[in-house]
Motif scaffolding. Structure first.
Motif, mmCIF file in Angstrom:
data_model
loop_
_atom_site.group_PDB
_atom_site.id
_atom_site.type_symbol
_atom_site.label_atom_id
_atom_site.label_comp_id
_atom_site.label_asym_id
_atom_site.label_seq_id
_atom_site.Cartn_x
_atom_site.Cartn_y
_atom_site.Cartn_z
ATOM 1 N N ARG A 27 -50.392 92.894 53.124
ATOM 2 C CA ARG A 27 -51.647 92.577 53.441
ATOM 3 C C ARG A 27 -52.522 93.531 54.195
ATOM 4 O O ARG A 27 -51.438 93.231 55.040
ATOM 5 N N SER A 76 -50.804 87.296 45.529
ATOM 6 C CA SER A 76 -52.171 87.179 45.359
ATOM 7 C C SER A 76 -53.049 86.402 44.935
ATOM 8 O O SER A 76 -54.502 86.200 44.692
ATOM 9 N N ARG A 80 -59.003 91.422 50.512
ATOM 10 C CA ARG A 80 -57.492 89.907 50.421
ATOM 11 C C ARG A 80 -56.257 90.756 49.309
ATOM 12 O O ARG A 80 -55.808 89.353 48.959
ATOM 13 N N ILE A 104 -53.353 93.208 47.615
ATOM 14 C CA ILE A 104 -51.689 92.721 48.351
ATOM 15 C C ILE A 104 -51.867 94.263 47.576
ATOM 16 O O ILE A 104 -51.968 94.779 46.670
#
Length: 298
Positions: free
Chosen positions: A296, A98, A190, A192
């Motif tokens: 992702r 991350s 953005r 995870i």
């Protein structure tokens, strides 16, 4: 009993299946369930498991460790030792992928609350979901964690979380594709998604076959190979960034499998089998007993 009849593969949508094996629920009921495979894509699942509204009794045993936190027996003590080791490893993995030291984290299927408590102490703002009332009460009593029931999942706003984790949970979820869609919606662009599941192509799965404890019917509805997991991610707008082996799982699973076989000295035999599985996974991580997948959004 109402059962979940799979008539279309949740991965590819085809409807031609073959029975692979019959497994016994050694944990709670002694009942047998068929594991089937889609002839088109190869995805495996438990056929005719109890529906979500009725499967609760298959978890209602004092030995179901993720809900009861029992230390009873040598194998459950091993489970606790491995869990303590894995908490730090999970935290490092999340920080690495991350790029964050803290943020908003959702843990689904949190059990008795050890992982969200650990992450909370590291400065993360944590939300947690668990269907077992007993486990939620344990988390509240021991960690002062307010753990929600699963019906809250759909109420989260879009782009709410930097990290979403499911540690050995995805295989339990009846509404598989719907869950993937929700995860995509509530994860930040953005962020995870981290999923850990047993691996039916592992060394220990092939060794124990229908006696492999990680089939865990009927609680485990889906049996994800590395390929199937990557395909599910792609189907729901995720890219698989990396996968990691969980070699310690082989020791616990092998010990349970030997116990189910009614072997003499199951701990010793399981330790030997787990060591073999660990050595194999060093050379080829996709043969690990369980795998961690990091996704992702596309």
């Amino acid at each position: 009993m109402n059962t979940l009849k799979i008539d279309k593969c949740p991965l590819c949508g085809e409807s031609h299946f073959e029975e692979v094996m019959t497994c016994t629920d050694h944990y709670a009921s002694g009942e047998s369930f068929a594991i089937c495979r889609c002839q088109h894509c190869g995805f495996q699942f438990t056929q005719a498991a109890p529906v979500e509204a009725e499967i609760g009794r298959y978890y209602e045993t004092p030995d179901y460790i993720s809900h009861s936190d029992t230390h009873k027996g040598l194998m459950n003590r091993v489970y606790h030792w491995v869990r303590r080791f894995m908490l730090s490893r999970k935290a490092r993995l999340i920080k690495h992928h991350s790029g964050l030291s803290r943020g908003y984290l959702l843990d689904i299927g949190t059990g008795t609350g050890y992982f969200p408590h650990f992450m909370q102490e590291k400065g993360w703002r944590v939300s947690a979901i668990e269907k077992s009332l007993q486990a939620r009460q344990f988390a509240k009593a021991h960690f002062s964690l307010d753990v929600d029931s699963p019906d809250i999942l759909d109420s989260y706003a879009d782009n709410s979380f930097d990290v979403i984790t499911l540690w050995h949970v995805m295989e339990h979820l009846e509404h598989l594709n719907e869950t993937w869609e929700t995860l995509s919606r509530i994860l930040k662009d953005r962020g995870i998604l981290v999923i850990a599941v047993p691996n039916p192509t592992s060394f220990d799965a092939e060794k124990y076959k229908e006696m492999w404890a990680a089939y865990d019917v009927p609680r485990h509805l889906w049996h994800f190979t590395p390929s199937a997991m990557q395909q599910f991610g792609a189907k729901h707008n995720f890219i698989l960034c990396e996968r990691h082996p969980m070699p310690f799982d082989a020791f616990y699973v092998s010990m349970l499998s030997e116990k189910y076989r009614k072997s003499a000295f199951p701990f010793i035999k399981g330790l030997i089998a787990g060591t073999e599985a660990w050595i194999v996974s060093l050379a080829k991580k996709d043969r690990s007993s369980s795998m961690i997948y990091v996704f992702r959004k596309k």
